[in-house]
Each structure stands twice: as C-alpha cells, then as structure tokens.
Design a protein around this motif. Structure first.
Motif, PDB file in Angstrom:
ATOM      1  N   THR A   1      -1.677  -6.817 -15.529  1.00  0.00           N
ATOM      2  CA  THR A   1      -0.742  -5.840 -16.082  1.00  0.00           C
ATOM      3  C   THR A   1       0.547  -5.801 -15.270  1.00  0.00           C
ATOM      4  N   ALA A   2       0.427  -5.817 -13.939  1.00  0.00           N
ATOM      5  CA  ALA A   2       1.607  -5.769 -13.077  1.00  0.00           C
ATOM      6  C   ALA A   2       2.469  -7.015 -13.234  1.00  0.00           C
ATOM      7  N   LEU A   3       1.849  -8.197 -13.305  1.00  0.00           N
ATOM      8  CA  LEU A   3       2.603  -9.442 -13.425  1.00  0.00           C
ATOM      9  C   LEU A   3       3.311  -9.544 -14.773  1.00  0.00           C
ATOM     10  N   VAL A   4       2.648  -9.072 -15.827  1.00  0.00           N
ATOM     11  CA  VAL A   4       3.289  -9.076 -17.148  1.00  0.00           C
ATOM     12  C   VAL A   4       4.490  -8.140 -17.155  1.00  0.00           C
ATOM     13  N   PHE A   5       4.395  -7.031 -16.428  1.00  0.00           N
ATOM     14  CA  PHE A   5       5.480  -6.061 -16.413  1.00  0.00           C
ATOM     15  C   PHE A   5       6.669  -6.515 -15.570  1.00  0.00           C
ATOM     16  N   LEU A   6       6.443  -7.085 -14.401  1.00  0.00           N
ATOM     17  CA  LEU A   6       7.518  -7.313 -13.442  1.00  0.00           C
ATOM     18  C   LEU A   6       8.609  -8.272 -13.968  1.00  0.00           C
TER      19      LEU A   6
ATOM     20  N   LEU B   1       4.579  -5.656  -4.826  1.00  0.00           N
ATOM     21  CA  LEU B   1       3.225  -5.928  -5.298  1.00  0.00           C
ATOM     22  C   LEU B   1       2.302  -6.365  -4.158  1.00  0.00           C
ATOM     23  N   GLY B   2       2.851  -7.061  -3.165  1.00  0.00           N
ATOM     24  CA  GLY B   2       2.040  -7.541  -2.052  1.00  0.00           C
ATOM     25  C   GLY B   2       2.066  -6.632  -0.845  1.00  0.00           C
ATOM     26  N   SER B   3       2.554  -5.422  -0.997  1.00  0.00           N
ATOM     27  CA  SER B   3       2.615  -4.487   0.132  1.00  0.00           C
ATOM     28  C   SER B   3       1.209  -4.041   0.532  1.00  0.00           C
ATOM     29  N   PRO B   4       1.024  -3.697   1.796  1.00  0.00           N
ATOM     30  CA  PRO B   4      -0.317  -3.314   2.286  1.00  0.00           C
ATOM     31  C   PRO B   4      -1.015  -2.218   1.497  1.00  0.00           C
ATOM     32  N   PRO B   5      -0.350  -1.117   1.094  1.00  0.00           N
ATOM     33  CA  PRO B   5      -1.085  -0.096   0.337  1.00  0.00           C
ATOM     34  C   PRO B   5      -1.614  -0.610  -0.998  1.00  0.00           C
TER      35      PRO B   5
ATOM     36  N   LEU C   1      -4.342   2.220 -17.753  1.00  0.00           N
ATOM     37  CA  LEU C   1      -4.252   3.117 -18.904  1.00  0.00           C
ATOM     38  C   LEU C   1      -2.800   3.507 -19.199  1.00  0.00           C
ATOM     39  N   LEU C   2      -2.081   3.924 -18.162  1.00  0.00           N
ATOM     40  CA  LEU C   2      -0.718   4.404 -18.366  1.00  0.00           C
ATOM     41  C   LEU C   2       0.266   3.277 -18.644  1.00  0.00           C
ATOM     42  N   ALA C   3      -0.127   2.043 -18.344  1.00  0.00           N
ATOM     43  CA  ALA C   3       0.758   0.902 -18.638  1.00  0.00           C
ATOM     44  C   ALA C   3       1.015   0.765 -20.127  1.00  0.00           C
ATOM     45  N   ALA C   4       0.154   1.371 -20.950  1.00  0.00           N
ATOM     46  CA  ALA C   4       0.325   1.278 -22.403  1.00  0.00           C
ATOM     47  C   ALA C   4       1.326   2.295 -22.942  1.00  0.00           C
TER      48      ALA C   4
ATOM     49  N   TYR D   1      -3.610   9.370  -0.362  1.00  0.00           N
ATOM     50  CA  TYR D   1      -3.823   8.144   0.409  1.00  0.00           C
ATOM     51  C   TYR D   1      -2.942   7.032  -0.161  1.00  0.00           C
ATOM     52  N   GLY D   2      -2.831   5.960   0.600  1.00  0.00           N
ATOM     53  CA  GLY D   2      -1.918   4.890   0.234  1.00  0.00           C
ATOM     54  C   GLY D   2      -2.213   4.201  -1.078  1.00  0.00           C
ATOM     55  N   TYR D   3      -3.436   4.341  -1.598  1.00  0.00           N
ATOM     56  CA  TYR D   3      -3.768   3.682  -2.866  1.00  0.00           C
ATOM     57  C   TYR D   3      -2.798   4.082  -3.979  1.00  0.00           C
ATOM     58  N   ARG D   4      -2.293   5.316  -3.879  1.00  0.00           N
ATOM     59  CA  ARG D   4      -1.429   5.821  -4.961  1.00  0.00           C
ATOM     60  C   ARG D   4      -0.108   5.077  -5.048  1.00  0.00           C
ATOM     61  N   TRP D   5       0.228   4.299  -4.013  1.00  0.00           N
ATOM     62  CA  TRP D   5       1.469   3.528  -4.053  1.00  0.00           C
ATOM     63  C   TRP D   5       1.413   2.401  -5.081  1.00  0.00           C
ATOM     64  N   VAL D   6       0.259   2.189  -5.740  1.00  0.00           N
ATOM     65  CA  VAL D   6       0.216   1.155  -6.789  1.00  0.00           C
ATOM     66  C   VAL D   6       1.246   1.452  -7.875  1.00  0.00           C
ATOM     67  N   PHE D   7       1.570   2.736  -8.070  1.00  0.00           N
ATOM     68  CA  PHE D   7       2.537   3.094  -9.105  1.00  0.00           C
ATOM     69  C   PHE D   7       3.970   2.736  -8.711  1.00  0.00           C
ATOM     70  N   ALA D   8       4.170   2.340  -7.444  1.00  0.00           N
ATOM     71  CA  ALA D   8       5.490   1.881  -7.016  1.00  0.00           C
ATOM     72  C   ALA D   8       5.862   0.571  -7.693  1.00  0.00           C
ATOM     73  N   VAL D   9       4.873  -0.151  -8.208  1.00  0.00           N
ATOM     74  CA  VAL D   9       5.156  -1.396  -8.934  1.00  0.00           C
ATOM     75  C   VAL D   9       6.099  -1.114 -10.097  1.00  0.00           C
ATOM     76  N   TRP D  10       5.941   0.045 -10.744  1.00  0.00           N
ATOM     77  CA  TRP D  10       6.805   0.396 -11.874  1.00  0.00           C
ATOM     78  C   TRP D  10       8.226   0.730 -11.444  1.00  0.00           C
ATOM     79  N   LEU D  11       8.439   1.011 -10.169  1.00  0.00           N
ATOM     80  CA  LEU D  11       9.781   1.316  -9.686  1.00  0.00           C
ATOM     81  C   LEU D  11      10.607   0.058  -9.454  1.00  0.00           C
ATOM     82  N   ALA D  12       9.937  -1.048  -9.172  1.00  0.00           N
ATOM     83  CA  ALA D  12      10.605  -2.235  -8.637  1.00  0.00           C
ATOM     84  C   ALA D  12      11.730  -2.789  -9.509  1.00  0.00           C
ATOM     85  N   PRO D  13      11.496  -3.146 -10.789  1.00  0.00           N
ATOM     86  CA  PRO D  13      12.571  -3.809 -11.552  1.00  0.00           C
ATOM     87  C   PRO D  13      13.818  -2.956 -11.730  1.00  0.00           C
TER      88      PRO D  13
END
Length: 352
Positions: free
Chosen positions: A47-52, A67-71, A88-91, A247-259
């Motif tokens: 999902t992340a690769l298709v989006f970026l 995407l490759g950040s430690p968190p 789920l929210l990617a849709a 916790y740092g897991y929540r930073w996965v949503f930072a992927v949506w900030l990148a582009p």
C-alpha cells in the motif's frame, strides 16, 4: 480489580476494543500469528509503495528516508496493529476521488471500522470535508453520515474505553511522542499540563485560522491525491499528539505526509511562507523519525564503556531536549490542517 488475561505471556491487560474479537469470525486464532503478521506487513508495504510514487532521484531518497525510518521498521518488525489501520484508511482518499457518488460516500465506512478498532482514527473524519465546491451538498450528507456513525461507535465502545482507561500504558522515552512530555518535564502537574496543552492548541488554531500565510493560494486539483493523504496522516498524528502519548509505531502514518511535504516546499505557485512552512515541516519530520533511534544506536555502541545509569541519564536528557522540536513539528502540521478545515467549512454551504 484489573482483569489480567491468562493468555498474555507478560500478564498485560487487554487495552483494545472488543471489535478485535471479531477476527474469530474469520477463523483466526493465535495459531495464525505468523500468517496474519506477515499479511499485515506485506499489505502495508504494498500500500505504501503504491501510494508514494516518487518522481525523481532526490524524491526517491526522501521517500526511503520516511518509509525506511526506524519507527516504521519497528512497526513492521512487530507487525503492529497500526499497520491494519493504515491499510484500512488507505482506501479513504481513493474513494473520495472516485467518480461514483456511492463510492465517495463509502469512504465513511473505512473511517468507522478503523475507529472501532483503535479509537484514534475517528479524527480522520476531518477528511470528509474534502471535495470541490460543487459537491457541497454531498459533503454535508457525508459529514452527517460520518457523525452519526462515529457517535454510534462511541456509544458501542464506551464500556471498553471505561475499562481500559486506567490500564493503557503511558508511552514515554525515546521513540515515543506526546504533547504531555514537555510540560511534564517543566514540572507541571497533570491538571496544569492538560490546561496548558488545551490553551496552546486553541491559541495556535486561532492564529493559523487568521494568519495570511495561505492567502491567495489554491492547490491544484491534480494535487488532491497527495494533499488529502497528507491531511489524513497529519490529522491522525496530530490528534494522537495533543490527546495522549504514542509509541513509535504510530509514525507509520508519516508515510502519507511524504509526497505532499516534498512538493509543497518546491511549489513555485505557492506563497513563500507556505514553501518555507513545507520545508521546515520536512526537516522536523526527518528529525522526529531518526533522532531517537540514532541516539539509541550510539548509546548501544558505547555499551560496556559507559555505565548503564549514565546511558539512561543521557537518553533522558536528549528526550527532554528534543521536545520543543517535536512540538514545532506538530504545530506545523496543525497549520496545514487548520487551512484545510477553514477551506472545507468555507465552501460547505456553497452552491455549485
């Protein structure tokens, strides 16, 4: 008396909603941990690769840094359940961009299911404001459906929230974030901390609502995909920041900030203030994603040559020192969110 589940190896209390127990309807049990975890990780990465979709070499490096950040890697390593929320929210944005009205309205369903699983995704309801001016009536219907559905979820989950309110662990230390950490470090009590956070959040929102940084700027419709994903990620992270600790897991949503952060900082059509805000947001985002882990790695390399107590003290000093920068990042995100909400509410009653 606290209820301790017998099946948890560490005797930890259950702090999630009863909706997760619905997995049994799909025949999933603890015996499927490996398969389910692998599916979540692969689903998230796909999902992340298709989006970026980076458009240049430097943007590829930027995307990999997020995407490759430690968190994010830590979330994948543990197959954390925030990966399912991400999937789920990617849709939501693709649904809102669809040409069919029924599909656009269905975006609410993904937000409702995600909120039923983890509470905090309810803030993604902000994205229901998205849409061209000519769709004002449809947005009103969408918001009404979303509000009613989220109220129903809140009522259904109220017993869960009451039961786990005192059991959920307080995330603190490296690779965690939350607005409470800075006032707490300044010696403020719980009540004073909550009051200060509320005052700052409201004052900042009013300031960003009235400031002229965004005046005369209308992002191109072609950018809606990246911009709305940015709003989605920013809403989730900012909501979590101001209302608790994570916790740092929540930073996965930072992927949506990148582009969109990358492009708005380089958008010649945007006002200078907006470009600078985008650039500052990008730099602060990189710092937040990498600094804690680099410090942890450095302390790990010094293991054996530094007393454990000294390492803990160094980590604590750094954690406190970085809090102003963490606050700065989330205030930047709040600025963009305020602009989005003001724009959405301003056209909510506009005729086509």
């Amino acid at each position: 008396m606290k209820c301790i589940p017998r099946l948890d190896y560490f005797n930890r209390p259950h702090v999630y909603t009863h909706w997760w127990l619905g997995l049994r309807e799909f025949g999933l049990t603890r015996a499927h941990n490996l398969e389910l975890g692998l599916a979540l990780v692969l689903g998230f990465l796909a999902t992340a690769l298709v989006f970026l979709r980076p458009r240049s070499g430097p943007e590829v490096a930027w995307s990999l840094a997020i995407l490759g950040s430690p968190p994010v890697l830590l979330a994948c390593n543990r197959a954390n359940n925030d990966l399912l929320i991400f999937i789920l929210l990617a849709a939501v944005v693709p649904c809102l961009l669809d040409s069919r009205r029924l599909v656009r309205l269905s975006a609410t369903g993904f937000i409702v299911v995600a909120a039923g699983l983890k509470y905090f995704p309810a803030v993604a309801g902000l994205l229901l404001l998205a849409g061209p001016m000519g769709e004002a009536r449809e947005r009103r219907v969408r918001l009404a459906i979303g509000c009613m559905a989220l109220v129903w979820v809140a009522v259904d989950l109220a017993p869960d929230l009451a039961a786990v309110g005192g059991l959920a662990p307080m995330a603190r230390g490296l690779i965690t974030f939350g607005a409470v950490h800075l006032p707490t470090a300044l010696g403020l009590g719980a009540g004073e901390t909550k009051g200060l956070i509320l005052i700052v959040a409201v004052a900042a929102t009013v300031f960003f609502w009235r400031c002229r940084w965004f005046e005369g700027w209308s992002p191109a419709v072609a950018e809606n995909r990246e911009r709305w994903h940015f709003v989605l990620g920013a809403a989730l992270l900012t909501g979590c920041f101001f209302t608790g600790t994570s916790y740092g897991y929540r930073w996965v949503f930072a992927v949506w900030l990148a582009p969109w952060v990358w492009r708005v900082a380089r958008d010649a059509a945007a006002p200078s203030a907006v470009r600078k805000l985008g650039a500052i947001t990008g730099m602060l985002l990189l710092f937040s994603l990498w600094a804690d882990s680099l410090v942890s790695a450095g302390l790990g390399l010094l293991a054996g040559r530094m007393a454990a107590e000294t390492a803990v003290a160094v980590a604590e000093v750094f954690f406190v020192a970085e809090q102003p920068l963490t606050w700065a990042l989330f205030l930047c995100l709040l600025a963009f969110l305020t602009r989005f909400v003001r724009e959405g509410l301003g056209t909510l009653w506009t005729r086509a």
